[in-house]
Design a protein around this motif. Structure first.
Motif, mmCIF file in Angstrom:
data_model
loop_
_atom_site.group_PDB
_atom_site.id
_atom_site.type_symbol
_atom_site.label_atom_id
_atom_site.label_comp_id
_atom_site.label_asym_id
_atom_site.label_seq_id
_atom_site.Cartn_x
_atom_site.Cartn_y
_atom_site.Cartn_z
ATOM 1 N N LEU A 270 29.574 -40.892 81.090
ATOM 2 C CA LEU A 270 30.357 -41.993 81.656
ATOM 3 C C LEU A 270 30.964 -42.839 80.539
ATOM 4 C CD1 LEU A 270 28.038 -43.082 84.604
ATOM 5 C CD2 LEU A 270 30.295 -42.015 84.787
ATOM 6 N N ASN A 271 30.183 -43.100 79.503
ATOM 7 C CA ASN A 271 30.699 -43.884 78.377
ATOM 8 C C ASN A 271 31.890 -43.182 77.729
ATOM 9 O OD1 ASN A 271 30.457 -44.415 75.154
ATOM 10 N ND2 ASN A 271 29.854 -46.261 76.249
ATOM 11 N N TYR B 164 36.449 -45.146 79.431
ATOM 12 C CA TYR B 164 37.456 -45.886 78.678
ATOM 13 C C TYR B 164 38.640 -45.005 78.267
ATOM 14 C CZ TYR B 164 39.648 -48.929 75.246
ATOM 15 O OH TYR B 164 40.569 -49.667 74.547
ATOM 16 N N GLN C 99 36.940 -53.404 71.221
ATOM 17 C CA GLN C 99 35.490 -53.559 71.122
ATOM 18 C C GLN C 99 34.976 -52.716 69.958
ATOM 19 O OE1 GLN C 99 33.669 -52.651 74.909
ATOM 20 N NE2 GLN C 99 34.889 -54.150 76.010
ATOM 21 N N PRO D 213 39.749 -53.961 83.267
ATOM 22 C CA PRO D 213 39.135 -53.492 82.016
ATOM 23 C C PRO D 213 38.059 -52.420 82.142
ATOM 24 C CG PRO D 213 38.474 -55.755 82.497
ATOM 25 C CD PRO D 213 39.441 -55.352 83.572
ATOM 26 N N LEU E 57 26.482 -50.246 79.298
ATOM 27 C CA LEU E 57 26.791 -49.119 78.401
ATOM 28 C C LEU E 57 27.883 -48.195 78.934
ATOM 29 C CD1 LEU E 57 26.342 -47.076 76.136
ATOM 30 C CD2 LEU E 57 24.142 -46.518 77.120
ATOM 31 N N ARG E 58 27.823 -47.890 80.212
ATOM 32 C CA ARG E 58 28.767 -46.899 80.744
ATOM 33 C C ARG E 58 30.183 -47.438 80.924
ATOM 34 N NH1 ARG E 58 25.640 -45.318 85.980
ATOM 35 N NH2 ARG E 58 24.004 -45.357 84.414
ATOM 36 N N ARG E 59 30.347 -48.755 80.820
ATOM 37 C CA ARG E 59 31.680 -49.334 81.012
ATOM 38 C C ARG E 59 32.284 -49.888 79.719
ATOM 39 N NH1 ARG E 59 31.232 -46.975 85.357
ATOM 40 N NH2 ARG E 59 30.511 -48.006 87.250
ATOM 41 N N ALA E 60 31.564 -49.741 78.622
ATOM 42 C CA ALA E 60 32.053 -50.316 77.362
ATOM 43 C C ALA E 60 33.044 -49.379 76.697
ATOM 44 C CB ALA E 60 30.867 -50.594 76.442
ATOM 45 N N GLN E 61 33.737 -49.913 75.681
ATOM 46 C CA GLN E 61 34.699 -49.110 74.930
ATOM 47 C C GLN E 61 33.951 -48.283 73.893
ATOM 48 O OE1 GLN E 61 37.764 -51.639 73.325
ATOM 49 N NE2 GLN E 61 38.344 -52.459 75.313
ATOM 50 N N ALA F 87 29.395 -50.855 73.391
ATOM 51 C CA ALA F 87 28.121 -50.959 74.090
ATOM 52 C C ALA F 87 27.049 -51.605 73.220
ATOM 53 C CB ALA F 87 27.682 -49.564 74.528
ATOM 54 N N ASN G 189 25.080 -55.120 90.660
ATOM 55 C CA ASN G 189 26.249 -54.809 91.487
ATOM 56 C C ASN G 189 27.343 -55.845 91.310
ATOM 57 O OD1 ASN G 189 27.844 -53.302 93.262
ATOM 58 N ND2 ASN G 189 27.194 -54.483 95.028
ATOM 59 N N THR H 14 29.524 -54.294 84.026
ATOM 60 C CA THR H 14 30.971 -54.306 83.811
ATOM 61 C C THR H 14 31.503 -55.673 83.404
ATOM 62 O OG1 THR H 14 31.114 -52.625 85.523
ATOM 63 C CG2 THR H 14 33.171 -53.680 84.871
ATOM 64 N N VAL I 271 30.311 -56.656 79.729
ATOM 65 C CA VAL I 271 30.819 -55.954 78.545
ATOM 66 C C VAL I 271 32.339 -55.956 78.450
ATOM 67 C CG1 VAL I 271 28.796 -54.466 78.448
ATOM 68 C CG2 VAL I 271 30.891 -53.598 79.473
ATOM 69 N N THR I 272 33.007 -55.984 79.590
ATOM 70 C CA THR I 272 34.475 -56.005 79.498
ATOM 71 C C THR I 272 34.999 -57.429 79.394
ATOM 72 O OG1 THR I 272 34.891 -56.160 81.879
ATOM 73 C CG2 THR I 272 34.643 -53.943 80.955
ATOM 74 N N GLN J 83 35.643 -59.411 81.712
ATOM 75 C CA GLN J 83 36.740 -59.246 82.659
ATOM 76 C C GLN J 83 37.632 -60.489 82.789
ATOM 77 O OE1 GLN J 83 35.172 -56.971 85.778
ATOM 78 N NE2 GLN J 83 37.181 -56.186 86.315
ATOM 79 N N PRO K 218 39.409 -60.556 78.466
ATOM 80 C CA PRO K 218 38.846 -59.466 77.665
ATOM 81 C C PRO K 218 39.140 -59.509 76.171
ATOM 82 C CG PRO K 218 40.600 -58.635 79.082
ATOM 83 C CD PRO K 218 40.431 -60.085 79.418
#
Lengths: 541, 541
Positions: A143-144, A148, A178, A384, B174-178, B183, B351, B375, B378-379, B381, B384
């Motif tokens: 997913l990481n 992005y 980032q 984002p 972690l899964r949504r970071a760049q 992360a 969530n 999300t 880390v983003t 939002q 950003p």
């Protein structure tokens, strides 16, 4: 001390931190629970997909696959990783750590869309098949590595659509990303999405994207007068004298306003260093009164010595108005001095550009040739995060479903085959998922395509062509990657082709037409029977 | 194949990609132009600062300094970097590349705020002094290393303020970071900003942040019945039988709804693996009808064997309502079975949580003890990118100014000293910048503090205490870093102290009171004289 890595071109992660340990703790604890229950080698299937296209659009671009393959090649827990995990899980059995320490992806298979493909909600971008614990551990790093890249490739493609095919687009976001990965990913995947280059030098070296750059305001500020130019020559001629000779002529230098002499000296010095690469940043003091007139002096002087100035760059103000004024001035100078090249010098613009402002500029009119986009590109400010998820769909051959009170969050169970049905001229009509083992759609044969959740949404499609979307890209038993990874240039071509072939109203900015993602009659019925079976009957009182 | 780096604790960058080449191309071209003009060793001063606090707030947190020091330690162009640069700048003189290849930070000095300090617009977070070309080359990597860490530390601090001091906050992004850096930075700097831990295992190993994790929906889905539990025992007892014994009792299992047996089997298996670390994800099928009743069965069974269940986790739905219902059910079970611990089991919620939803939950009422935030954390939002800039303020001892048609973008020229004036009880009153050489403010002595641009905004302040904000943190001539870097725990304490000492209305969510950033009378007058001197007189006709 570290130096830049020299071996990064191969199929290992560009960033050494991409490793099995780059994962969420619950993957480790779940693995232990599976291991403890003796279930870690059960055969599992996971789908990686998103539920909603980003940026209020109706398409996305699938990217990041080659970095996933690189992770698969190097997926392992090092002895020090294991030592660390022992400290955080002191009560877990020693044999678990022994097992974890020898884990790799040799029993895993990945099926994926082609990198650079247009993709749509619910279609599995990647299907992971393999031992339950390993497939589970892959969730977070996959997913990481997909979220992005796919998001920024999509963002770049949207910016390209907004700017038009004839503009040059440059990625300028290194300072707002980032960290180095965010920045390198931005350079790589914005190129794939349709950009032309980046300012990021490391991306140039490691990834092979074209790099561009001129000078900053600081360079201009550092000059206060011509006295700072110790050697006035260029090509053996007194270049400073030639520049000064244009200073009081019409349009140029003081002839057009109250130009700043420090700025003119800075432009002159820069042109001495880059006589064939001269781009002037013109807004340090006053764009139209100082920057552009000074640019013209230096461009004319360069031309006298047989060098061609490239253009000037705007970094503030009303870019629509300023760019058109700059074009007027360069056109006037072209006529006045009979130097036609001046009328077509490149106008570069930057300063908080995003998709909206590109559309706005197009509506207002402008004379910009090249856009530099930083913050809005790399942060994907309008959205984002992409929100890909990774869901278990089958275990030991038994399809599994994840229910939710939100219907759109219900998963499509089981191992599935995915096809894109094309009409005449290769225009995609819709994507359809079939139950494993169902007969693939055939050209010329009608097939019923159903919405997975809305019974009344159905279409009968007779495709001219049928494209299987997922191919096996990793087979651990057969040595790993099933083929060489495409180059970034090939992936970029795949994106461009996809955007050209799709119905253009799917891509439009306002009220884009949704692209249909459907399931076969067989999969529809199976999904609903499993749903009914698993959903609890609520007790109300 | 790469393995995790073992040597990352020292003062070298965590990511090997952090290097001199992680820069914008224009830094290289400018360096060449400076070198070509023989100006590369002129003594330059740059300020790194932001112009506006993020998230519509009135404060920010300065973070990323220790990674900047690590970069300074390793700042060099490798032979392969130089080889690459030769290919993109084929017309530059060979002697330039020789010079570039031996560059390091031995002639650079950095002055900076303490990492973790509260910081405000226009105050230089870092001042860089050194040879013009080197100081210029540092711009991009420094901005890359400060912008995101400071942004996320600020975001985390705001989330901590919104959640309240008594809640546990976990970083789940972690899964949504760049990528991995995004992360890892999120884990590190959210901890500094006030979070308690992260899901990111690599962050635990490399940075020392506490890691947490339970299980995912997939774990629950992977169980369909108790038949999948091959060994029913725990501590030598038939644990499955004990769990099943609670299944038809009030509140629990089927006693409270139509609970899913696969889910109960999954909880049982997880508890067998982690009898003292049992947290159940309760929303796979139906939170109140199935998840919580099943959690209670297993928690009671564990208690029978002397193990204490930790709690349950909500990952969807109305978290205010659900958490209060869960608390009611655990409280009722505590009474029914006379197990008081159940009434205080931990309720974890995740969530799409953000600052707004935390305030909303507080307004609505809830029973959540721990928040997992991914999300939105880390983003960042809501904003950003932080937007730090790096501006030349002096060259060869001569102060320089950068003008702009937007007044807030005008730079404060020259090398400056920065002080925080405190009132009684150490409450900061304002920050003030002085011209280099001006007498520092003295406790008990009134000083006039002026707004840099608005003549009428003035205040006379008599400080109780005066704190110099910038200290020298790197002196290349004296061996580099001037002291050991603080640990992440020390930096976290600095943040907490700063947030406690500042006037609380500066921190509030709605209409926060701006904290004053001012200049001395001397600096004010100097700024305006230079401004007037450099600004062109516009020619209007």
């Amino acid at each position: 001390m570290p130096t830049s890595r020299e071996d990064v071109k191969g199929l290992v992660p560009l960033n050494i931190l991409v490793s099995a340990l780059l994962t969420d703790m619950y993957q480790i604890t779940m693995s232990y629970a599976y291991w403890k229950a003796g279930r870690h080698n059960e055969n599992a299937v996971f789908d990686l997909f998103f539920r909603k296209c980003p940026f209020k659009g109706q398409f996305a671009i699938f990217a990041g696959l080659s970095e996933v393959i690189a992770l698969m090649n190097s997926f392992t827990f090092s002895p020090s990783d294991i030592a660390y995990l022992r400290t955080v899980l002191p009560h877990c059995e020693e044999a678990f750590f022994d097992w974890l320490g020898q884990l790799d992806c040799r029993n895993v298979r990945l099926y994926a869309l082609e990198e650079g493909s247009l993709c749509f909600p619910r279609i599995p971008l990647i299907r992971v098949e393999g031992p339950l614990a390993v497939a589970q551990l892959l969730e977070t790093p996959l997913l990481n590595l997909i979220n992005y890249p796919s998001l920024i490739a999509t963002n770049a493609a949207r910016l390209r659509l907004a700017a038009g095919a004839d503009k040059t687009l440059l990625e300028f976001g290194l300072r707002r990303a980032q960290g180095p990965d965010g920045a390198l990913s931005a350079s790589r995947y914005s190129y794939i999405g349709g950009f032309n280059g980046t300012s990021n030098v490391l991306a140039g070296k490691l990834i092979g994207v074209d790099i561009r750059g001129t000078h900053a305001h600081a360079f201009v500020q550092s000059y206060t007068s011509f006295e700072q130019i110790k050697d006035p020559t260029l090509d053996g001629k007194d270049f400073v004298a030639i520049v000064k000779g244009y200073r009081d002529r019409p349009v140029c230098g003081k002839g057009s306003g109250s130009s700043n002499d420090g700025e003119l000296a800075a432009f002159t010095a820069y042109a001495q260093a880059f006589p064939d690469g001269f781009v002037a940043l013109v807004d340090t003091y006053d764009t139209l009164q100082s920057g552009v007139p000074n640019f013209l002096c230096v461009a004319l002087a360069l031309d006298d010595l047989g060098h061609r100035a490239l253009g000037c760059r705007l970094d503030s103000g009303d870019l629509s108005y300023l760019s058109q004024e700059v074009r007027k001035m360069t056109t006037e100078a072209a006529k006045t001095f009979n130097r036609p090249f001046l009328a077509t010098t490149n106008i570069v613009a930057s300063n908080d550009i995003n998709e909206e402002s590109l559309h706005y500029l197009a509506d207002q009119g402008h004379a910009i040739d090249t856009f530099g986009i930083g913050t809005n590109l790399v942060t994907c400010q309008a959205q984002p995060a992409l929100g890909c998820v990774y869901k278990l769909v089958s275990i030991e051959g038994v399809p599994r479903i994840k229910l939710s009170q939100t219907t759109s969050k219900i998963t499509i169970p089981g191992r599935k085959a995915v096809y894109r049905l094309l009409g005449a001229d290769r225009v995609p009509i819709l994507d359809i998922m079939l139950k494993d083992g169902e007969e693939p759609p055939q050209p010329g044969v009608p097939i019923l395509a159903r919405h997975p959740f809305v019974a009344t949404k159905r279409a009968r499609v007779t495709p001219t062509q049928v494209v299987r979307l997922q191919e096996m890209v990793w087979d651990g038993q057969a040595g790993g990657a099933t083929s060489d990874m495409p180059t970034i240039h090939e992936v970029r071509a795949t994106v461009a082709k996809g955007l050209k072939e799709i119905r253009q109203d799917t891509l439009q900015r306002l009220n884009p037409t949704p692209y249909k993602v459907s399931v076969s009659e067989g999969l529809h019925d199976f999904l609903h029977s499993l749903w009914e079976k698993e959903a609890p009957i609520r007790e109300l009182s």
